[in-house]
Design a protein around this motif. Structure first.
Motif, mmCIF file in Angstrom:
data_model
loop_
_atom_site.group_PDB
_atom_site.id
_atom_site.type_symbol
_atom_site.label_atom_id
_atom_site.label_comp_id
_atom_site.label_asym_id
_atom_site.label_seq_id
_atom_site.Cartn_x
_atom_site.Cartn_y
_atom_site.Cartn_z
ATOM 1 N N VAL A 20 8.065 -0.677 -8.914
ATOM 2 C CA VAL A 20 7.401 -1.836 -9.482
ATOM 3 C C VAL A 20 7.426 -2.987 -8.484
ATOM 4 N N GLU A 21 8.553 -3.154 -7.786
ATOM 5 C CA GLU A 21 8.667 -4.228 -6.807
ATOM 6 C C GLU A 21 7.675 -4.048 -5.662
ATOM 7 N N GLU A 22 7.494 -2.809 -5.197
ATOM 8 C CA GLU A 22 6.523 -2.534 -4.129
ATOM 9 C C GLU A 22 5.103 -2.822 -4.602
ATOM 10 N N PHE A 23 4.810 -2.449 -5.832
ATOM 11 C CA PHE A 23 3.478 -2.707 -6.380
ATOM 12 C C PHE A 23 3.227 -4.205 -6.483
ATOM 13 N N ARG A 24 4.206 -4.926 -6.994
ATOM 14 C CA ARG A 24 4.086 -6.379 -7.135
ATOM 15 C C ARG A 24 3.932 -7.049 -5.767
ATOM 16 N N ALA A 25 4.712 -6.611 -4.777
ATOM 17 C CA ALA A 25 4.620 -7.176 -3.425
ATOM 18 C C ALA A 25 3.250 -6.893 -2.817
ATOM 19 N N TRP A 26 2.748 -5.676 -3.014
ATOM 20 C CA TRP A 26 1.426 -5.330 -2.505
ATOM 21 C C TRP A 26 0.363 -6.195 -3.172
ATOM 22 N N LEU A 27 0.451 -6.334 -4.475
ATOM 23 C CA LEU A 27 -0.533 -7.109 -5.216
ATOM 24 C C LEU A 27 -0.485 -8.594 -4.853
ATOM 25 N N SER A 28 0.692 -9.107 -4.537
ATOM 26 C CA SER A 28 0.831 -10.528 -4.207
ATOM 27 C C SER A 28 0.082 -10.907 -2.935
ATOM 28 N N GLN A 29 -0.217 -9.936 -2.088
ATOM 29 C CA GLN A 29 -0.996 -10.204 -0.874
ATOM 30 C C GLN A 29 -2.388 -10.725 -1.207
ATOM 31 N N PHE A 30 -2.865 -10.416 -2.397
ATOM 32 C CA PHE A 30 -4.217 -10.769 -2.796
ATOM 33 C C PHE A 30 -4.262 -12.002 -3.687
ATOM 34 N N ASP A 31 -3.124 -12.629 -3.895
ATOM 35 C CA ASP A 31 -3.032 -13.859 -4.694
ATOM 36 C C ASP A 31 -3.511 -15.018 -3.817
ATOM 37 N N ALA A 32 -4.818 -15.221 -3.776
ATOM 38 C CA ALA A 32 -5.443 -16.170 -2.851
ATOM 39 C C ALA A 32 -4.969 -17.605 -3.051
ATOM 40 N N ASP A 33 -4.762 -18.022 -4.287
ATOM 41 C CA ASP A 33 -4.365 -19.404 -4.539
ATOM 42 C C ASP A 33 -2.857 -19.573 -4.624
ATOM 43 N N GLY A 34 -2.112 -18.476 -4.515
ATOM 44 C CA GLY A 34 -0.661 -18.535 -4.463
ATOM 45 C C GLY A 34 0.016 -18.989 -5.747
ATOM 46 N N ASN A 35 -0.653 -18.819 -6.879
ATOM 47 C CA ASN A 35 -0.083 -19.288 -8.145
ATOM 48 C C ASN A 35 0.797 -18.252 -8.843
ATOM 49 N N GLY A 36 0.928 -17.060 -8.248
ATOM 50 C CA GLY A 36 1.769 -16.031 -8.850
ATOM 51 C C GLY A 36 1.083 -15.226 -9.934
ATOM 52 N N ARG A 37 -0.172 -15.516 -10.177
ATOM 53 C CA ARG A 37 -0.962 -14.779 -11.178
ATOM 54 C C ARG A 37 -2.142 -14.130 -10.469
#
Length: 100
Positions: A20-37
Motif C-alpha cells: 500500500v505504501e508503494e502504491f501511495r508513493a507512486w500515486l503521489s508523484q501525480f499529485d500536481a497541486d501537492g494537496n495530498g489528494r
C-alpha cells in the motif's frame, strides 16, 4: 494552465506484489497541486504512465468507486477504496489491502 515541475516518474513494479505504501508513493508523484489528494485528472495521468488503454475512462470509473463523499478527489479514508479498485479492475497486485 498549471505547470508541473519535471521529475522522472517511478513506475510500478512490473512483477510481484506492491505494498500500500508503494502504491501511495507512486500515486503521489501525480499529485500536481501537492494537496495530498488525487483528482480525476491526476489519476488519469497516473494511469497513462502505465500505458493503459482508455485511461480517461478507467480514471472516471475509479473515481466513481473511490470518491465516497463525491467531492471530486480521493483523500484519506477513500484511498483504501482506490487500492481495492486498482487491485480488482486494473490488475495491480497488492500485498496488503488495509486502511491507511
Amino acid at each position: 494552465m498549471a505547470f508541473m515541475r519535471y521529475s522522472p516518474v517511478r513506475a510500478l513494479p512490473q512483477q510481484g506484489e506492491i505494498t500500500v505504501e508503494e502504491f501511495r508513493a507512486w500515486l503521489s508523484q501525480f499529485d500536481a497541486d501537492g494537496n495530498g489528494r488525487i483528482c480525476r485528472e491526476e489519476l488519469e495521468q497516473a494511469l497513462r504512465s502505465l500505458n493503459l488503454w482508455f485511461a480517461w475512462w478507467k480514471a472516471r470509473e475509479a473515481m466513481r468507486a473511490a470518491d465516497a463523499n463525491r467531492n471530486g478527489e480521493v483523500d484519506g479514508d477513500e484511498m483504501a477504496r482506490l487500492y481495492a479498485f486498482a487491485h480488482k479492475h486494473l490488475h495491480v497486485k497488492m500485498s496488503e489491502l488495509e486502511e491507511y
